[in-house]
Design a protein around this motif. Structure first.
Motif, short mmCIF file in Angstrom:
data_model
loop_
_atom_site.label_atom_id
_atom_site.label_comp_id
_atom_site.label_asym_id
_atom_site.label_seq_id
_atom_site.Cartn_x
_atom_site.Cartn_y
_atom_site.Cartn_z
N SER A 1 0.84 -1.20 0.00
CA SER A 1 0.00 0.00 0.00
C SER A 1 0.87 1.25 0.00
N GLN A 2 1.94 1.21 0.78
CA GLN A 2 2.84 2.35 0.84
C GLN A 2 3.59 2.54 -0.48
N THR A 3 3.89 1.46 -1.19
CA THR A 3 4.53 1.63 -2.49
C THR A 3 3.60 2.33 -3.47
N LEU A 4 2.30 2.06 -3.38
CA LEU A 4 1.34 2.73 -4.26
C LEU A 4 1.24 4.22 -3.92
N VAL A 5 1.24 4.54 -2.62
CA VAL A 5 1.25 5.96 -2.22
C VAL A 5 2.55 6.61 -2.68
N ALA A 6 3.66 5.87 -2.56
CA ALA A 6 4.95 6.41 -3.00
C ALA A 6 4.93 6.72 -4.50
N SER B 1 -12.41 -2.04 8.75
CA SER B 1 -11.74 -2.83 7.72
C SER B 1 -10.45 -2.16 7.29
N LYS B 2 -9.56 -2.97 6.74
CA LYS B 2 -8.28 -2.46 6.24
C LYS B 2 -8.36 -2.32 4.73
N LEU B 3 -7.20 -2.02 4.13
CA LEU B 3 -7.18 -1.87 2.68
C LEU B 3 -7.38 -3.19 1.96
N GLY B 4 -7.11 -4.29 2.63
CA GLY B 4 -7.35 -5.57 1.99
C GLY B 4 -6.42 -5.89 0.86
N MET B 5 -5.11 -5.59 1.03
CA MET B 5 -4.14 -5.86 -0.02
C MET B 5 -3.15 -6.90 0.47
N LYS C 1 0.13 6.91 7.15
CA LYS C 1 -1.16 6.52 7.70
C LYS C 1 -1.86 5.40 6.94
N VAL C 2 -1.40 5.06 5.74
CA VAL C 2 -2.18 4.18 4.87
C VAL C 2 -2.34 2.78 5.43
N ASP C 3 -1.41 2.30 6.26
CA ASP C 3 -1.52 0.95 6.81
C ASP C 3 -2.42 0.89 8.03
#
Length: 475
Positions: A171-176, A449-453, A321-323
């Motif tokens: 998820s953080q790589t996508l934000v990056a 719920s979480k991001l589900g990735m 914050k994404v996680d």
């Protein structure tokens, strides 16, 4: 909204990248840097190449008034957008059909060649300067467009070593990736500010165009070195198999696909209008009076750079914050709602001389647009399996660019006819429609719920994993 769609975006359990701290500490920084650069540096080039044209054609209009008149400038911008839309659709499907590595190398090569060729055009009688630039920008646009679905796929799947994990989540790589793109916006402004002080005007736009090839060259080398992501669903396969997978996914997730395309289009109608014609807004806030062309371009570059830095800060916070417990539907709903309110306020402020308030308002609008940029990028990426991810993200992004094409074509005409305050108010209405579509059509998430990735700290290449609910899998 089907139960399958709600389950897809509403997985309870481990976030995409949330693992025991001990396992996170075993991640490799070198592996992480490779993956981040491989997936994100292409978008950095995209951000640079997309925004550099705005200041470049302003200078070229002064230097070549016959060739680069309003028609020539419009041709250069529209050809780029046409290339982007075609590239998004074609390379997204090509990545699902032929594999990520081959497709990503092609997009990087097109972007590199398009940037270099744009810097080498000359004004002659055999071919108009505007036509030369339009041709170069079209092929550049193909590469830019292809980077959108490829960056999403590589950010979710790319690995350089099967024995090493990442220190950040997927998820953080996508934000990056989004942070890289905004960094490209900042860099083009910095390059212009430096060149305006050191080079002739004719060399300024040429060097500025050529600099867009630097990140493309770096990412080309990285992707040539990168192994094909290991997954049964991303290997080369027949077109009939791809069509079957797409048909099956679209039937299950029709509401998600349609709502994502609509929301991305509505968002880009506003965001690209504000970005492409930021000089109009800047002129409203800081009138040029008797300034020279160089002074006006420098003013516009500083203004664009400051807003882009606000976007970078927004993505930096989102990276942290994404996680945590976060619903991308809620992020998108907040972005549209806040954007609608802020644009209404900006429309009311337009005729006034309250410079500090206007600048603050547009900075907050940039924050809202950055949140929307993340949510529209995340939803199709996380909502569909790897087997069709490239195609789906490409289609959704192409829908967004159709909105951008509509917005950039309408903005100058509407501004001249109705005035800037009315156009900003129309943009507010567009954001409001996006909020309504998000609320009613985007599949929701269950509470907490979480991001589900997939988890990035599992061994690379593992794209399927278990959730809290027994027997359920994200894909």
């Amino acid at each position: 909204m089907t139960a399958d769609e709600t389950q897809t975006l509403g997985i309870q359990g481990q976030s995409y990248g949330t693992e025991a701290q001990a396992e996170r500490e075993t991640g490799s920084w070198i592996e992480t840097l490779r993956v981040l650069l491989c997936s994100g540096a292409g978008l950095l080039a995209d951000g640079y190449d997309l925004s550099v044209i705005n200041l470049a054609i302003a200078l070229m209009g002064e230097l070549y008034p016959v060739s680069m008149d309003s028609w020539g400038q419009g041709l250069a911008v529209s050809s780029t957008m046409a290339g982007i839309i075609i590239g998004m659709v074609s390379f997204g499907a090509f990545a699902d059909f032929a594999g990520r590595k081959c497709a990503s190398i092609c997009t990087a090569l097109l972007t590199l060649l398009g940037a270099i060729c744009s810097a080498c055009i000359i004004d002659n009688k055999r071919m108009d300067l505007a036509i030369q630039l339009a041709c170069c920008r079209f092929f550049l646009g193909l590469g830019i467009g292809g980077e959108y679905p490829l960056s999403a796929a590589l950010g979710s799947e790319a690995t350089f070593s099967q024995s090493k994990c990442l220190v950040c989540s997927r998820s953080q790589t996508l934000v990056a990736n989004m942070l890289f793109m905004n960094t490209g916006y900042v860099l083009q402004a910095v390059v212009f500010l430096i060149l305006l002080s050191t080079s002739s005007l004719d060399m300024v736009w040429r060097i500025a165009f050529a600099c867009g090839g630097v990140p493309s060259f770096v990412v080309l080398i990285l992707r040539a070195w990168m192994p094909e992501p290991r997954s049964d669903t991303t290997q080369q396969r027949s077109l009939s198999a791809l069509r079957m997978d797409l048909s099956a996914e679209f039937q299950k997730k029709t509401s998600l696909m349609v709502s994502v395309c609509i929301c991305w289009a509505l968002f880009n109608v506003v965001s690209y209008s504000l970005m492409s014609f930021s000089h109009v807004i800047c002129e409203e806030i800081f009138p040029s009076d008797n300034r020279t062309v160089v002074q006006v371009v420098r003013r516009d570059a500083v203004y664009a750079m400051c807003l882009s830095m606000v976007g970078c800060l927004t993505y930096a916070v989102l990276f942290i914050k994404v996680d945590q417990e976060m619903s991308m539907k809620h992020v998108q709903l907040f972005g549209f709602s806040a954007g609608a309110l802020l644009l209404t306020f900006a429309a009311a402020l337009a005729p006034t001389a309250m410079i500090a308030v206007q600048v603050t308002t547009y900075a907050l609008i940039t924050v809202a647009c950055s949140l929307l940029g993340a949510s529209t990028y995340f939803l199709p990426t996380q909502g569909f399996p790897a087997s069709v991810r490239g195609t789906v993200v490409g289609l959704a992004a192409a829908s967004g660019k159709m909105g951008a094409l509509l917005g950039t074509a309408f903005f100058p005409y509407a501004t001249s006819k109705f005035g800037l305050p009315m156009v900003i108010a129309m943009s507010s209405s567009t954001m409001l429609v996006g909020a309504v579509v998000t609320f009613f059509c985007v599949p929701g998430q269950v509470q907490n719920s979480k991001l589900g990735m997939p988890d990035a700290n599992h061994p690379p290449g593992r794209l399927e994993y278990e959730m809290k609910s027994p027997g359920t899998c994200f894909w």
